[in-house]
Design a protein around this motif. Structure first.
Motif, PDB file in Angstrom:
ATOM      1  N   LYS A 253       0.827  -1.205   0.000  1.00 55.15           N
ATOM      2  CA  LYS A 253       0.000   0.000   0.000  1.00 55.15           C
ATOM      3  C   LYS A 253       0.861   1.254   0.000  1.00 55.15           C
ATOM      4  CE  LYS A 253      -3.784   2.261   2.519  1.00 55.15           C
ATOM      5  NZ  LYS A 253      -4.690   2.181   3.706  1.00 55.15           N
ATOM      6  N   SER A 257       1.409   4.250  -3.055  1.00 60.03           N
ATOM      7  CA  SER A 257       1.303   5.685  -2.774  1.00 60.03           C
ATOM      8  C   SER A 257       2.560   6.410  -3.242  1.00 60.03           C
ATOM      9  CB  SER A 257       1.101   5.901  -1.270  1.00 60.03           C
ATOM     10  OG  SER A 257       1.104   7.284  -0.952  1.00 60.03           O
ATOM     11  N   THR A 349      -4.185  -4.125 -10.167  1.00 59.31           N
ATOM     12  CA  THR A 349      -3.673  -4.368  -8.817  1.00 59.31           C
ATOM     13  C   THR A 349      -3.002  -5.732  -8.726  1.00 59.31           C
ATOM     14  OG1 THR A 349      -5.376  -2.968  -7.836  1.00 59.31           O
ATOM     15  CG2 THR A 349      -4.290  -4.543  -6.380  1.00 59.31           C
TER      16      THR A 349
END
Length: 425
Positions: A253, A257, A349
């Motif tokens: 995650k 970012s 993803t």
């Protein structure tokens, strides 16, 4: 003009008058103020690069006129930031002033850009750049004695000429890279001019400076080419691989970012918008340093440095150690019964996670090789997921990966050379 006091990759804004969201955290305020001081001291260098890259045919004397105009503009806005002209974006101001130079647009054939405004004008200037610089005269050279005399008698003029000549011949290289090259050039000149054998010293010490420029130029050209041709998705995957290798303990995650920050950096950099390029680059380094405990154990000293040394330190830092509990392979991409369903639910993803897991487990593979393995896996699943027994088909994916990896390892010396280009930007 003050010499840029830095040894590597440079972070700066164009100058102080851009409309920015003011920082509120103490560390952010400190970084902001440091950047402001840096800009005040170096506005001339920034203008030389921008003008020389936009109007490659322009003479040094024409460039000097624009530098003087931009310095006066900066001084006016420093004295009174409420002036209407001071609310404009710096790149727009620069291009307006270029277009306002009497006879210049017609002389150098860019008047069609001056008929446009804002984003369309910026893109017009960008597409007007010429990568084939055969129309320029040969790079001016001086023998070592003349060069040292010029440096000792008027160091500022020599550096300005050097930066102007290099920038116009490298119109797509990011400004921070060119500024760093100028710094290295002065370091070489200063050191070698004190040596008895100036010729040998200059020739020897110029080699790494040239290699530095070529490495960054090639790297930026390929990434920007991928961005312009294929879009941001390709750049995302490039940086997922790069950052996963460099920071193998980072959480997925957090990685995504960071990758989004890095990828957005290239929008401005590749289009030649110096301001946006540097703002976003600074954002990336702030992001890394604010999360260094969860990103890397190798950058603590780097993050304690001031701008601009911090950025170069992070770029050159060693890859972090692979976590001890990280297995050599991730079975969920080859052993799970539900691979096809997971891929179909969110392909982007899914393959981003695969790239992340494979890259951080294989720090010695080149980025092109990692991207080839990702493509091999995509192609394999495309075929396997259409069979009656997908798990029995993709179960042997590791064999295909290993075949590619073995070929890559046999070429390791070549790859080491290939990977000498920058890995963080």
């Amino acid at each position: 003009m003050k010499l840029l006091k830095l040894t590597g990759f440079i972070f700066f804004l164009f100058f102080l008058t851009e409309s920015l969201t003011l920082p509120t955290q103490p560390r952010d305020i400190e970084n902001f103020n440091s950047t402001q001081k840096f800009i005040e001291d170096n506005i001339e260098y920034i203008t030389i690069i921008a003008f020389a890259q936009y109007v490659q045919e322009a003479t040094f004397e024409e460039m000097e006129k624009l530098v003087k105009d931009m310095v006066e503009y900066k001084d006016r806005c420093m004295a009174d930031k409420t002036l209407p002209e001071c609310s404009k974006l710096p790149n727009n101001v620069l291009q307006e002033k270029i277009c306002a130079m009497e006879g210049l647009p017609q002389k150098h054939n860019f008047s069609h850009c001056c008929s446009k405004v804002d984003a369309q004008r910026r893109l017009c200037f960008f597409y007007n750049k010429k990568s084939d610089v055969g129309f320029l005269p040969p790079f001016p050279t001086l023998d070592p004695e003349e060069k040292c005399q010029a440096y000792e008698s008027n160091r500022e003029s020599l550096l300005n000429h050097f930066l102007y000549e290099v920038a116009r011949r490298n119109p797509f290289v990011f400004a921070p890279t060119l500024l760093t090259v100028a710094v290295h050039f002065e370091e070489v000149a200063k050191s070698c001019c004190e040596e008895q054998n100036k010729v040998n010293c200059l020739q020897t010490r110029a080699i790494p400076v040239t290699q530095y420029l070529k490495a960054f130029s090639s790297y930026q050209k390929h990434v920007c080419g991928a961005l312009l041709k294929f879009g941001t998705k390709v750049v995302h995957f490039i940086y997922i691989a790069i950052l996963s290798q460099k920071f193998p303990k980072i959480e997925f995650k957090e990685l995504i970012s960071l990758v989004e920050d890095v990828s957005s950096n290239y929008d401005g950099c590749c289009e030649g918008d110096v301001v946006q390029c540097i703002r976003d680059t600074s954002k990336v380094m702030n992001h890394i340093c604010s999360k260094q405990d969860s990103i890397s154990s190798k950058i603590k000293e780097c993050c304690e440095k001031k701008i601009p040394e911090r950025g170069q330190c992070i770029i050159n830092s060693n890859k972090d150690d692979r976590p001890k509990d990280l297995s050599l392979r991730e079975g969920k991409f080859t052993d799970s019964e539900n691979v096809c369903q997971e891929r179909d639910a969110d392909p982007d993803t899914f393959f981003a996670k695969f790239t992340f897991e494979y890259s951080r487990r294989h720090p010695d593979l080149s980025i092109p090789e990692l991207l080839r393995i990702v493509q091999i896996y995509k192609d394999l699943l495309r075929n396997c997921c259409n069979t009656e027994n997908p798990p029995g088909c993709y179960r042997y994916a590791e064999d295909k990966f290993n075949e590619t990896t073995e070929k890559s390892l046999k070429m390791l010396p070549h790859q080491a050379h290939e990977d000498s280009s920058p890995t963080l930007h």
